[in-house]
Design a protein around this motif. Structure first.
Motif, short mmCIF file in Angstrom:
data_model
loop_
_atom_site.label_atom_id
_atom_site.label_comp_id
_atom_site.label_asym_id
_atom_site.label_seq_id
_atom_site.Cartn_x
_atom_site.Cartn_y
_atom_site.Cartn_z
N LYS A 104 104.84 23.24 98.35
CA LYS A 104 103.76 22.77 99.22
C LYS A 104 104.31 21.63 100.06
CE LYS A 104 100.33 24.09 95.80
NZ LYS A 104 99.36 23.59 94.82
N PRO A 105 104.53 21.87 101.36
CA PRO A 105 105.14 20.84 102.21
C PRO A 105 104.41 19.51 102.18
CG PRO A 105 105.11 22.94 103.36
CD PRO A 105 104.31 23.12 102.09
N TRP A 106 103.08 19.54 102.14
CA TRP A 106 102.34 18.29 102.16
C TRP A 106 102.59 17.49 100.88
CZ3 TRP A 106 100.49 23.20 102.21
CH2 TRP A 106 99.82 23.66 101.07
N GLU A 107 102.85 18.18 99.76
CA GLU A 107 103.17 17.47 98.53
C GLU A 107 104.59 16.89 98.60
OE1 GLU A 107 102.44 20.04 95.19
OE2 GLU A 107 100.26 19.86 95.40
N LEU A 108 105.51 17.63 99.22
CA LEU A 108 106.86 17.10 99.40
C LEU A 108 106.83 15.84 100.26
CD1 LEU A 108 109.05 20.30 99.94
CD2 LEU A 108 109.07 18.73 97.99
N HIS A 109 106.02 15.85 101.32
CA HIS A 109 105.91 14.65 102.15
C HIS A 109 105.37 13.48 101.32
CE1 HIS A 109 107.14 16.04 106.06
NE2 HIS A 109 106.26 17.03 106.07
N MET B 153 113.09 18.76 103.90
CA MET B 153 112.80 19.99 103.16
C MET B 153 111.38 20.46 103.44
SD MET B 153 112.70 20.67 99.03
CE MET B 153 114.45 20.52 98.75
N ALA B 154 110.44 19.52 103.46
CA ALA B 154 109.04 19.87 103.72
C ALA B 154 108.90 20.48 105.11
CB ALA B 154 108.16 18.63 103.59
N GLU B 155 109.56 19.88 106.10
CA GLU B 155 109.47 20.39 107.47
C GLU B 155 110.09 21.78 107.59
OE1 GLU B 155 111.13 17.23 109.82
OE2 GLU B 155 109.44 15.90 109.34
N ARG B 156 111.25 21.96 106.96
CA ARG B 156 111.90 23.29 107.02
C ARG B 156 111.06 24.34 106.31
NH1 ARG B 156 116.08 19.83 106.31
NH2 ARG B 156 116.29 20.24 104.08
N GLY C 29 96.70 28.71 102.03
CA GLY C 29 96.55 27.51 101.21
C GLY C 29 96.91 26.21 101.89
N ALA C 30 97.35 26.25 103.14
CA ALA C 30 97.74 25.02 103.81
C ALA C 30 96.50 24.24 104.24
CB ALA C 30 98.59 25.33 105.04
N PRO C 31 96.49 22.93 104.02
CA PRO C 31 95.33 22.14 104.46
C PRO C 31 95.14 22.26 105.96
CG PRO C 31 96.85 20.80 103.14
CD PRO C 31 97.51 22.12 103.40
N LYS D 249 103.33 18.15 110.77
CA LYS D 249 104.51 17.41 110.35
C LYS D 249 104.25 15.91 110.35
CE LYS D 249 107.69 20.87 112.08
NZ LYS D 249 108.81 21.16 112.94
N ASP D 250 103.02 15.52 110.11
CA ASP D 250 102.63 14.12 110.11
C ASP D 250 103.01 13.48 108.79
OD1 ASP D 250 101.50 11.68 110.43
OD2 ASP D 250 99.42 12.38 110.27
N ARG D 251 103.93 12.50 108.83
CA ARG D 251 104.38 11.82 107.63
C ARG D 251 103.50 10.64 107.26
NH1 ARG D 251 110.90 11.41 108.45
NH2 ARG D 251 111.25 13.59 108.77
N SER D 252 102.58 10.27 108.08
CA SER D 252 101.79 9.07 107.82
C SER D 252 100.58 9.33 106.95
CB SER D 252 101.32 8.47 109.14
OG SER D 252 100.45 9.37 109.82
N ALA D 253 100.27 10.58 106.68
CA ALA D 253 99.05 10.93 105.91
C ALA D 253 99.14 10.45 104.49
CB ALA D 253 98.81 12.43 105.95
#
Length: 121
Positions: A10-15, A87-90, A108-110, A117-121
């Motif tokens: 889950k990219p958002w979890e990796l971020h 990794m999350a972005e890729r 399943g993506a929020p 690709k927002d890292r500030s969330a």
């Protein structure tokens, strides 16, 4: 593992984990700076006699190596965070690309299809 033969990234979890590593790296760097300042505030409390000068020689060599190692570790922790963001972005890009090939969004993506690709969330 999900379903036995696959796994889910889950990219958002990796971020989120990447931000945690970045925070730890900052905290570790601050701790190294505080240690350096604390040791500097002590000055040179050893004497000028033979035991004191022997200690001073060993201490100065170890002091530089210790502080350099701590700062290096802080930097490497920050690099882990940057690597997780990458990794999350890729992963998000690969998911979006694969999903568009099937005519749909990323399941399943929020927020629906694709992953921001927002890292500030």
């Amino acid at each position: 593992m999900a379903g036995g033969n696959s796994f889910v990234i889950k990219p958002w979890e990796l971020h989120g984990e990447a931000r945690e590593f970045e925070r730890i790296a900052q905290d570790f760097g601050k701790a190294a700076t505080a240690l350096e300042q604390g040791l500097a505030a002590l000055g040179s409390p050893w004497g000028l006699d033979r035991p004191g000068t022997g200690f001073a020689t060993v201490y100065r060599e170890a002091h530089g190596g210790l502080l350099g190692g701590l700062r290096g570790l802080a930097g490497r922790l920050g690099q882990v965070g940057a690597g997780l963001h990458g990794m999350a972005e890729r992963t998000a890009d690969a998911d979006s690309s694969a999903a568009s090939g099937f005519g749909g969004g990323v399941p399943g993506a929020p927020g629906g299809p694709g992953v921001a690709k927002d890292r500030s969330a």
